[in-house]
Structures are given as structure tokens and as C-alpha cells.
Write an enzyme that holds these catalytic residues in place. Structure first.
Site, mmCIF file in Angstrom:
data_model
loop_
_atom_site.group_PDB
_atom_site.id
_atom_site.type_symbol
_atom_site.label_atom_id
_atom_site.label_comp_id
_atom_site.label_asym_id
_atom_site.label_seq_id
_atom_site.Cartn_x
_atom_site.Cartn_y
_atom_site.Cartn_z
ATOM 1 N N THR A 59 0.876 -1.179 0.000
ATOM 2 C CA THR A 59 0.000 0.000 0.000
ATOM 3 C C THR A 59 0.915 1.232 0.000
ATOM 4 O OG1 THR A 59 0.008 0.269 2.408
ATOM 5 C CG2 THR A 59 -1.651 -1.243 1.481
ATOM 6 N N ALA A 106 -1.279 -3.960 8.331
ATOM 7 C CA ALA A 106 -2.401 -3.167 8.849
ATOM 8 C C ALA A 106 -2.479 -1.844 8.114
ATOM 9 C CB ALA A 106 -2.219 -2.893 10.343
ATOM 10 N N THR A 148 -1.813 -2.631 19.747
ATOM 11 C CA THR A 148 -1.469 -1.256 20.081
ATOM 12 C C THR A 148 -2.055 -0.827 21.426
ATOM 13 O OG1 THR A 148 -1.951 1.014 19.408
ATOM 14 C CG2 THR A 148 -3.448 -0.641 18.575
ATOM 15 N N ASP A 149 -1.413 0.143 22.057
ATOM 16 C CA ASP A 149 -1.959 0.722 23.294
ATOM 17 C C ASP A 149 -3.308 1.396 23.048
ATOM 18 O OD1 ASP A 149 -1.066 2.976 21.899
ATOM 19 O OD2 ASP A 149 0.379 3.612 23.430
ATOM 20 N N GLU A 150 -3.591 1.719 21.779
ATOM 21 C CA GLU A 150 -4.833 2.454 21.488
ATOM 22 C C GLU A 150 -6.077 1.636 21.780
ATOM 23 O OE1 GLU A 150 -5.097 4.944 18.171
ATOM 24 O OE2 GLU A 150 -2.967 5.418 18.148
ATOM 25 N N TYR A 173 -9.572 3.205 13.626
ATOM 26 C CA TYR A 173 -8.337 2.394 13.615
ATOM 27 C C TYR A 173 -8.274 1.539 14.874
ATOM 28 C CZ TYR A 173 -3.489 1.278 14.806
ATOM 29 O OH TYR A 173 -2.351 0.629 15.226
ATOM 30 N N LYS A 177 -8.418 -2.648 15.445
ATOM 31 C CA LYS A 177 -7.335 -3.412 16.083
ATOM 32 C C LYS A 177 -7.861 -4.171 17.309
ATOM 33 C CE LYS A 177 -3.444 -3.319 15.158
ATOM 34 N NZ LYS A 177 -2.638 -4.142 14.221
ATOM 35 N N LEU A 213 3.538 11.619 13.628
ATOM 36 C CA LEU A 213 4.015 12.887 14.209
ATOM 37 C C LEU A 213 5.503 13.168 13.963
ATOM 38 C CD1 LEU A 213 3.260 15.366 16.074
ATOM 39 C CD2 LEU A 213 4.271 14.032 17.924
HETATM 40 P P1 NAD Z 1 2.852 0.674 8.428
HETATM 41 O O1 NAD Z 1 1.623 1.383 8.011
HETATM 42 O O2 NAD Z 1 4.164 1.383 8.328
HETATM 43 O O3 NAD Z 1 3.008 -0.674 7.568
HETATM 44 C C1 NAD Z 1 1.925 -1.520 7.301
HETATM 45 C C2 NAD Z 1 2.363 -2.516 6.237
HETATM 46 O O4 NAD Z 1 1.274 -3.406 6.005
HETATM 47 C C3 NAD Z 1 2.694 -1.869 4.890
HETATM 48 O O5 NAD Z 1 3.872 -2.435 4.355
HETATM 49 C C4 NAD Z 1 1.491 -2.205 4.006
HETATM 50 O O6 NAD Z 1 1.816 -2.297 2.639
HETATM 51 C C5 NAD Z 1 1.082 -3.553 4.600
HETATM 52 N N1 NAD Z 1 -0.339 -3.848 4.356
HETATM 53 C C6 NAD Z 1 -1.405 -3.019 4.549
HETATM 54 N N2 NAD Z 1 -2.526 -3.658 4.216
HETATM 55 C C7 NAD Z 1 -2.189 -4.911 3.824
HETATM 56 C C8 NAD Z 1 -2.926 -6.032 3.373
HETATM 57 N N3 NAD Z 1 -4.266 -6.002 3.259
HETATM 58 N N4 NAD Z 1 -2.247 -7.172 3.066
HETATM 59 C C9 NAD Z 1 -0.887 -7.223 3.162
HETATM 60 N N5 NAD Z 1 -0.142 -6.165 3.568
HETATM 61 C C10 NAD Z 1 -0.785 -5.025 3.906
HETATM 62 O O7 NAD Z 1 2.604 0.152 9.902
HETATM 63 P P2 NAD Z 1 3.609 0.053 11.136
HETATM 64 O O8 NAD Z 1 3.678 1.366 11.788
HETATM 65 O O9 NAD Z 1 4.838 -0.630 10.709
HETATM 66 O O10 NAD Z 1 2.768 -0.898 12.106
HETATM 67 C C11 NAD Z 1 2.896 -2.318 12.017
HETATM 68 C C12 NAD Z 1 1.903 -2.958 12.967
HETATM 69 O O11 NAD Z 1 2.176 -2.524 14.299
HETATM 70 C C13 NAD Z 1 0.450 -2.578 12.695
HETATM 71 O O12 NAD Z 1 -0.337 -3.705 12.940
HETATM 72 C C14 NAD Z 1 0.150 -1.497 13.704
HETATM 73 O O13 NAD Z 1 -1.218 -1.487 14.040
HETATM 74 C C15 NAD Z 1 1.011 -1.941 14.867
HETATM 75 N N6 NAD Z 1 1.474 -0.856 15.753
HETATM 76 C C16 NAD Z 1 2.142 0.231 15.240
HETATM 77 C C17 NAD Z 1 2.608 1.212 16.098
HETATM 78 C C18 NAD Z 1 3.357 2.438 15.597
HETATM 79 O O14 NAD Z 1 3.636 3.335 16.402
HETATM 80 N N7 NAD Z 1 3.708 2.509 14.330
HETATM 81 C C19 NAD Z 1 2.391 1.086 17.484
HETATM 82 C C20 NAD Z 1 1.676 -0.024 17.957
HETATM 83 C C21 NAD Z 1 1.245 -0.993 17.086
HETATM 84 O O1 DAU Z 2 -0.063 4.442 20.150
HETATM 85 C C1 DAU Z 2 0.281 3.497 19.170
HETATM 86 C C2 DAU Z 2 -0.181 4.029 17.849
HETATM 87 O O2 DAU Z 2 0.722 5.088 17.528
HETATM 88 C C3 DAU Z 2 -0.191 3.004 16.732
HETATM 89 O O3 DAU Z 2 -1.123 2.008 17.029
HETATM 90 C C4 DAU Z 2 -0.554 3.658 15.400
HETATM 91 O O4 DAU Z 2 -0.420 2.712 14.352
HETATM 92 C C5 DAU Z 2 0.392 4.805 15.149
HETATM 93 O O5 DAU Z 2 -0.037 5.514 14.003
HETATM 94 C C6 DAU Z 2 0.418 5.765 16.339
HETATM 95 O O6 DAU Z 2 -0.859 6.451 16.459
HETATM 96 P P1 DAU Z 2 -0.945 7.958 16.950
HETATM 97 O O7 DAU Z 2 -2.218 8.535 16.484
HETATM 98 O O8 DAU Z 2 -0.641 8.073 18.396
HETATM 99 O O9 DAU Z 2 0.330 8.549 16.155
HETATM 100 P P2 DAU Z 2 0.566 9.911 15.391
HETATM 101 O O10 DAU Z 2 2.032 9.961 15.089
HETATM 102 O O11 DAU Z 2 -0.383 10.101 14.274
HETATM 103 O O12 DAU Z 2 0.246 11.008 16.494
HETATM 104 C C7 DAU Z 2 0.956 11.078 17.696
HETATM 105 C C8 DAU Z 2 0.361 12.219 18.500
HETATM 106 O O13 DAU Z 2 0.663 13.453 17.839
HETATM 107 C C9 DAU Z 2 -1.143 12.163 18.592
HETATM 108 O O14 DAU Z 2 -1.552 12.636 19.867
HETATM 109 C C10 DAU Z 2 -1.623 13.122 17.518
HETATM 110 C C11 DAU Z 2 -0.525 14.167 17.482
HETATM 111 N N1 DAU Z 2 -0.282 14.801 16.161
HETATM 112 C C12 DAU Z 2 -0.081 13.987 15.082
HETATM 113 C C13 DAU Z 2 0.154 14.529 13.847
HETATM 114 C C14 DAU Z 2 0.351 13.638 12.645
HETATM 115 C C15 DAU Z 2 -0.225 16.168 16.050
HETATM 116 O O15 DAU Z 2 -0.387 16.910 17.034
HETATM 117 N N2 DAU Z 2 0.010 16.702 14.812
HETATM 118 C C16 DAU Z 2 0.177 15.940 13.706
HETATM 119 O O16 DAU Z 2 0.363 16.512 12.583
#
Ligand code: NAD
Ligand code: DAU
Length: 369
Positions: A59, A106, A148-150, A173, A177, A213
Site C-alpha cells: 500500500t 495493517a 497497540t496501546d490504542e 483504527y 485493532k 508525528l
Molecule cells: P505501516 O503502516 O508502516 O506498515 C503496514 C504494512 O502493512 C505496509 O507495508 C502495508 O503495505 C502492509 N499492508 C497493509 N494492508 C495490507 C494487506 N491487506 N495485506 C498485506 N499487507 C498489507 O505500519 P507500522 O507502523 O509498521 O505498524 C505495524 C503494525 O504494528 C500494525 O499492525 C500497527 O497497528 C502496529 N502498531 C504500530 C505502532 C506504531 O507506532 N507505528 C504502534 C503499535 C502498534
Molecule cells: O499508540 C500506538 C499508535 O501510535 C499506533 O497504534 C498507530 O499505528 C500509530 O499511528 C500511532 O498512532 P498515533 O495517532 O498516536 O500517532 P501519530 O504519530 O499520528 O500522532 C501522535 C500524537 O501526535 C497524537 O496525539 C496526535 C498528534 N499529532 C499527530 C500529527 C500527525 C499532532 O499533534 N500533529 C500531527 O500533525
């Protein structure tokens, strides 16, 4: 580095002994071209204890550049495909016979789930059911779900959540999850599928898509844009450097108990305001820009709808049961991230060409930025 260390350390000797190099088992990793998945894949392939099949739909968030340098061959295979595709998933389970499945795939961005929740329900929930069903049918030995913590929802004025805390997701989202977690636990109880769940706090580091962020702020600084903070910026998050999370996931794969959930957190709560302020200071220091001009670019914009004020998790279980500890401080991790994005601006340009601009306008016009 970290995973390699773990897989070579005493605790994992049994894995090497029981599987042996010649009969390496297969690990199916989904979403391995995304942010966290690509860090995980790099480490697990380098450790050479598993044959790895990386299934990714590619994606907007998945990028083959993220796994560049990992040679396809005996130890690693890439398959482009969708976890919702039942025929493909059945074929992969039958032909690859994975012993372990690790599901990173995801739709991961909250703001996108507010614009359109459909792909979130499809991939995060329905796709999860497809993977679980195949795992059950083909007797997978371990299924690790990245959560996720969310899923705990807004912890404003509550004490930090342990793994027993009720689920109360706020965004589409988070709801998708939480549904996946419940499904995984239901498959464990009903069919005895050996499921383990990892719930982690906010990750950051190289290769993170610049909608989140920290990379969004770094990119905006580099391209001269304003720095949009939602609402009053007093929302609290815990930030973990991606290598520390990969390390935790590796330990859960090896030694996590079936049917259990493990929170992964630094337990270091930071307001968004403070994180952005620290990022500006470190950016000025690392790449030699004027710090005052960066602080002047901060804009407080209309809040994200349904925005959770606070996430906070207890990580005592993974610390005591598995001996995991985070090693990278926020200051150190942010410096590493800044340097990486600064040195890899073609990667940033590449992922922000095309549809990124439409996405940015849709979210930040709503926010009045
Ligand atoms: P990301 O968005 O960077 O990567 C997601 C990957 O999944 C991409 O490579 C995308 O191409 C692939 N994908 C999406 N839909 C798909 C499908 N239908 N089939 C196969 N592949 C698909 O996500 P990330 O930040 O690396 O997060 C990875 C996992 O960890 C997720 O499940 C997310 O919910 C979880 N997570 C992320 C965070 C964070 O802060 N990034 C925190 C807690 C949990
Ligand atoms: O907490 C774990 C989650 O962290 C994961 O499950 C998600 O996949 C990941 O996207 C992330 O979610 P958040 O919504 O917490 O992340 P984000 O980086 O989008 O935002 C972090 C914080 O910053 C949130 O409180 C929103 C705020 N924010 C975000 C953006 C993009 C801003 O204030 N300005 C911004 O432009």
C-alpha cells in the site's frame, strides 16, 4: 543488531538446537515492507535462524526500498499480496508451511481511519480472520499479533493500563485493532490456536511514513513547512525507538506464553508539545538550523476528532516474565531518526510524491493548518 544478539544469546539456544540450520522453519511475516515490519525482517533475516516469507500488499505505506539489500533466496522470499485474499493465503499456508506467523500488516494511521474506515475494517479485522483461519487449518505453532496501546482507549485521569485493562477504543483504527485482538483470543480459546499478542506504544525511527508525528515534523522542518500540533498539544504518549520494539517482539516470539498479551512500553509519558519542542532543539543541534525559527513555526491547529488525551501502559509483565528492557532514550532515538531522515531525503521525496499531497491537504485543511 538487537534481535541478532537475542537470537545468539543463551535463552534462544534451544531454538538453534531444536531446529538446526539445515531444517530451518519458516516464519510468515505480513506487512514486512512497512515501518516496523521492515526493521523486524532485516533483523530476523540477518540472524539466519528462520526462513522468512514476507507477504505485503505494498500500500502507500509499504515500500520495497524499506527492505532493500535483503537478498531473495533460500532464506528470504517476498510475495506481493493481500492478507484478505483467501485463495492466496490458503496457497501460502499449504506451500510454505509456516511454523510461525507474525502479523504486522495493517492500515495504521488514525487520521486516515477518520477520513475512511473501510480499508481499516477490511485489512485489520477481516484480514486478521483470514490469517487466523488459515493458521488454524494448517496447525501453525505460534501466531503473533501486533496490537497497540490504542485498544485501551483514553487513559485520561486513569492509572496506566496493564494487560487486563478493559478495551475502549476511540478511533475506527483502534476499534479495528481491538476487534482483531478479540478474534485472536477467541481462536485461541475455541480452537486452541497458539496466539500471543503484543501491544506497543508509539514507535518512531527510520523508514516511518511521514504522516506520523515525528517523521512529519522532521520532513516539515526540512522542506520549510509549519509544524501542526493538534489542539493544545497536551496529549500524552509513550515513545519507543523501533529497535526496542523489534527486540520485544523477538522475545515474545521465542518465549511469550500462549494466550497471553504483552504490553511494550517505555513508561515514559511525554506531551506532544514537549516532544515537538525537543525535536526542534535536537534538529537545530544535529543539522545546524536556527532553533528559534523552528519554534516559531509551531502552529496549534484544530484537534483530531475523538483524539485520546493520554495513553499509558504498564510494561511490568514483559520486563519480569521475559527480561525485556528498552535501551534507547528518547533523546538518542530522536537524534538517530533526525540523522536518518536528513541523510535519506530521496526516500522522503519518493514516498511523498503523488497521493501524499492529497492526503496532507485533506487532513490539514480539516485542521485549519
Ligand atoms: P505501516 O503502516 O508502516 O506498515 C503496514 C504494512 O502493512 C505496509 O507495508 C502495508 O503495505 C502492509 N499492508 C497493509 N494492508 C495490507 C494487506 N491487506 N495485506 C498485506 N499487507 C498489507 O505500519 P507500522 O507502523 O509498521 O505498524 C505495524 C503494525 O504494528 C500494525 O499492525 C500497527 O497497528 C502496529 N502498531 C504500530 C505502532 C506504531 O507506532 N507505528 C504502534 C503499535 C502498534
Ligand atoms: O499508540 C500506538 C499508535 O501510535 C499506533 O497504534 C498507530 O499505528 C500509530 O499511528 C500511532 O498512532 P498515533 O495517532 O498516536 O500517532 P501519530 O504519530 O499520528 O500522532 C501522535 C500524537 O501526535 C497524537 O496525539 C496526535 C498528534 N499529532 C499527530 C500529527 C500527525 C499532532 O499533534 N500533529 C500531527 O500533525
Amino acid at each position: 543488531m538487537l534481535l541478532g544478539t537475542i537470537l545468539r544469546s543463551g535463552s534462544s539456544d534451544h531454538l538453534v538446537a531444536s531446529y538446526g540450520k539445515a531444517a530451518m522453519k519458516t516464519m510468515l511475516v505480513t506487512g514486512g515492507c512497512g515501518f516496523i515490519g521492515s526493521h523486524f525482517i532485516r533483523e530476523i533475516v540477518a540472524a539466519a535462524r528462520w526462513r522468512v516469507v514476507n507477504l505485503d500488499k505494498l500500500t502507500y505505506a509499504g515500500n520495497l526500498e524499506n527492505v532493500k539489500g535483503i537478498a531473495e533466496g533460500e532464506g528470504y522470499r517476498f510475495v506481493r499480496g493481500d492478507i484478505c485474499d483467501r485463495t492466496l493465503i490458503e496457497a501460502l499456508y499449504s506451500h510454505e508451511r509456516p511454523a510461525t506467523v507474525v502479523n504486522f500488516a495493517a492500515e495504521s494511521h488514525v487520521d486516515r481511519s477518520i477520513l475512511d474506515s473501510t480499508p481499516f475494517l477490511e485489512t485489520n479485522t477481516l484480514g486478521m480472520q483470514v490469517l487466523l483461519e488459515g493458521a488454524r487449518k494448517h496447525n501453525v505453532e505460534r501466531f503473533v499479533q501486533l496490537s497497540t496501546d490504542e485498544v485501551y482507549g483514553d487513559l485520561d485521569r486513569l492509572s496506566p493500563s496493564d494487560e487486563e485493562h478493559p478495551l475502549a477504543p476511540s478511533s475506527p483504527y483502534a476499534a479495528s485493532k481491538a476487534a482483531a485482538d478479540l478474534l485472536a483470543l477467541a481462536y485461541c480459546r475455541t480452537y486452541g490456536l497458539p496466539v500471543v499478542i503484543v501491544r506497543s506504544c508509539n514507535n518512531y525511527g527510520p523508514f516511518q511514513f511521514p504522516e506520523k508525528l515525528i517523521p512529519l515534523m522532521i520532513r516539515n522542518i526540512l522542506v520549510g513547512k509549519d509544524l501542526p500540533i493538534y489542539g493544545d498539544g497536551m496529549q500524552q504518549r509513550e515513545w519507543i525507538y523501533v529497535d526496542d520494539n523489534v527486540d520485544a517482539i523477538a522475545q515474545v516470539i521465542e518465549r511469550g506464553r500462549v494466550g497471553e498479551i504483552y504490553n511494550v512500553s517505555t513508561e515514559d509519558e511525554q506531551t506532544n508539545r514537549d516532544v515537538v519542542r525537543l525535536l526542534c532543539d535536537l534538529m537545530a543541534d544535529e543539522v545546524g538550523v536556527d532553533v528559534k525559527s523552528l519554534h516559531d513555526r509551531v502552529r496549534f491547529v484544530i484537534d483530531r476528532p475523538g483524539h485520546d488525551r493520554r495513553y499509558a501502559m504498564k510494561a511490568a509483565k514483559i520486563r519480569t516474565q521475559l527480561g525485556w528492557e528498552p535501551r534507547v532514550s528518547l533523546d538518542m532515538g530522536l537524534r538517530r531518526s533526525i540523522r536518518w531522515y536528513f541523510d535519506n531525503q530521496p526516500w522522503l521525496d519518493n514516498v511523498t510524491s503523488g497521493a501524499y499531497r492529497q492526503y496532507y491537504d485533506a487532513v490539514y485543511a480539516r485542521a485549519g493548518a
